[in-house]
Design a protein around this motif. Structure first.
Motif, PDB file in Angstrom:
ATOM      1  N   LYS A 180       0.804  -1.218   0.000  1.00  0.00           N
ATOM      2  CA  LYS A 180       0.000   0.000   0.000  1.00  0.00           C
ATOM      3  C   LYS A 180       0.841   1.274   0.000  1.00  0.00           C
ATOM      4  O   LYS A 180       0.356   2.338  -0.378  1.00  0.00           O
ATOM      5  N   ASP A 181       2.094   1.178   0.430  1.00  0.00           N
ATOM      6  CA  ASP A 181       2.967   2.349   0.456  1.00  0.00           C
ATOM      7  C   ASP A 181       3.845   2.444  -0.786  1.00  0.00           C
ATOM      8  O   ASP A 181       4.864   3.134  -0.782  1.00  0.00           O
ATOM      9  N   TRP A 234       8.207   9.039   0.789  1.00  0.00           N
ATOM     10  CA  TRP A 234       6.783   8.820   1.040  1.00  0.00           C
ATOM     11  C   TRP A 234       6.181   9.981   1.830  1.00  0.00           C
ATOM     12  O   TRP A 234       5.049  10.401   1.562  1.00  0.00           O
ATOM     13  N   THR A 235       6.897  10.492   2.801  1.00  0.00           N
ATOM     14  CA  THR A 235       6.381  11.585   3.631  1.00  0.00           C
ATOM     15  C   THR A 235       6.712  12.967   3.055  1.00  0.00           C
ATOM     16  O   THR A 235       6.401  13.984   3.681  1.00  0.00           O
ATOM     17  N   TYR A 290      11.383  -0.041   8.169  1.00  0.00           N
ATOM     18  CA  TYR A 290      11.192  -1.385   8.735  1.00  0.00           C
ATOM     19  C   TYR A 290      10.096  -2.134   7.984  1.00  0.00           C
ATOM     20  O   TYR A 290      10.214  -3.328   7.692  1.00  0.00           O
ATOM     21  N   THR A 291       9.005  -1.415   7.668  1.00  0.00           N
ATOM     22  CA  THR A 291       7.891  -2.038   6.960  1.00  0.00           C
ATOM     23  C   THR A 291       8.312  -2.525   5.584  1.00  0.00           C
ATOM     24  O   THR A 291       7.967  -3.641   5.165  1.00  0.00           O
TER      25      THR A 291
END
Length: 364
Positions: A180-181, A234-235, A290-291
């Motif tokens: 999803k990311d 992402w951020t 980590y994900t």
């Protein structure tokens, strides 16, 4: 007291015309009487006369009236100076205090702009930049970085494009960029430079240096750095940081003059390569890293292992460590990476030995 002075060679400039007129000078009743050619007389109170720096040459000096910002009186008879209350143009104590207060206020204002206003505006503006604009900003910044880091001054720093190495890097990137990311416009490049570093730019660009790959002991350690930088992408941390740096350059340019040349490019390049984000931004990037490592079946502990390796081989001044070194402390982040390991899982290397060997030769 009444005293006349030699007006030969002296001139009065009214501030409206660039041509001065010869005058006669007389000191009486605490006023300097300036006789003009047309027969009129100007009265300058002695207490309001100020001496300006010598703008006209060593033989003369210039006076002005405190209440008149434009008029100037050029004189050659230096004996008049002994009758002025501030013959050296000294600023009274009260004026010095006021000047100091204004200087302090100016410094505080600049500091507030750089530390508070610029970051606030950058954070707000980043939300309104369209993806195409963000991508263009990243591409332009990467081009500038390649030019600045080139030692020859002839061509931009080269990309590492050995086909087998690029294929291995693509496999690593695809393994990390899923779920999803997933980042739609992610572009990962390796630059042929000995610096042991990696960083993210606006628009989905992540850059690794050859020195980082040379220093790594396993492909998982490269994956850890890549995963962390993907978290920043992402951020949108690089976009906000680029806007903050550019805004700071603008403020400094207003204070110190033209700051838009090579010095500004070097300053912005250094800020982006060794960007230090906030505590929350670093924590979020670690967590997202980590994900991504977990999704690729890579142990999050490798991020801590990479930090340990760089600290042992290059000390705390290593450029990559400087990039990551923010609150929380490095030791806390190493502990956090190892605490993120799922003891029930069986992790595997992100690349096999053949692909890892190819990645290590990506710049050949």
């Amino acid at each position: 007291m009444s005293r006349g002075f030699d007006g030969f060679g002296s001139a009065y400039f009214d501030g409206d015309r660039p041509v001065g007129e010869e005058v006669s000078l007389h000191l009486a009743n605490h006023n300097l009487q300036i006789g003009l050619d047309d027969g009129n007389t100007l009265f300058w109170p002695v207490k309001d006369i100020r001496l300006l720096p010598d703008l006209a040459g060593k033989k003369g000096y210039v006076l002005r009236l405190a209440t008149d910002p434009l008029a100037r009186l050029y004189l050659t008879d230096r004996s008049l100076l002994t009758f002025l209350p501030t013959p050296r143009g000294k600023i009274p104590a009260r004026g010095r205090r006021r000047l100091l207060a204004w200087a302090v206020a100016a410094v505080v204002a600049v500091a507030l702009q750089i530390a508070v206003l610029v970051p606030l505006l950058a954070d707000r503006l980043a939300a309104f930049i369209p993806p195409s604009g963000e991508r263009a900003l990243g591409a332009a910044t990467l081009d500038q970085i390649r030019r600045v880091l080139d030692d020859t001054g002839l061509d931009p720093l080269s990309y590492c494009e050995n086909p087998a190495g690029v294929a291995a890097l693509t496999r690593m990137t695809n393994a990390l960029n899923q779920g999803k990311d997933r980042l739609e416009n992610l572009s990962v490049h390796v630059l042929d430079h000995p610096m042991a570093n990696g960083f993210a730019l606006p628009g989905g660009y992540v850059v690794l240096f050859r020195g980082l790959i040379d220093q790594a002991e396993s492909p998982d350690q490269i994956a850890a750095v890549l995963a962390h930088e993907m978290g920043h992408v992402w951020t949108r941390d690089p976009t906000r940081h680029a806007l903050r740096s550019a805004g700071s350059i603008g403020v400094l340019g207003l204070v110190f003059g033209d700051f838009a040349g090579g010095a500004a490019v070097l300053f912005l390049t250094e800020r982006l390569i060794s960007a230090r984000y906030s505590q929350q931004a670093e924590t979020d990037a670690d967590t997202l890293g980590y994900t991504r490592l977990g999704a690729a079946n890579v142990s999050p502990a490798v991020m801590g292992d990479m930090f340990d390796l760089l600290r042992d081989t290059a000390g705390d001044t290593n450029q990559l460590l400087a990039h990551f070194l923010s609150h929380p402390t490095l030791s806390q982040r190493i502990d956090a990476a190892r605490a993120a390991v799922d003891a029930s899982r069986s992790y595997t290397p992100i690349l096999d030995d053949t692909s890892w060997a190819a990645l290590q030769k990506i710049c050949d």
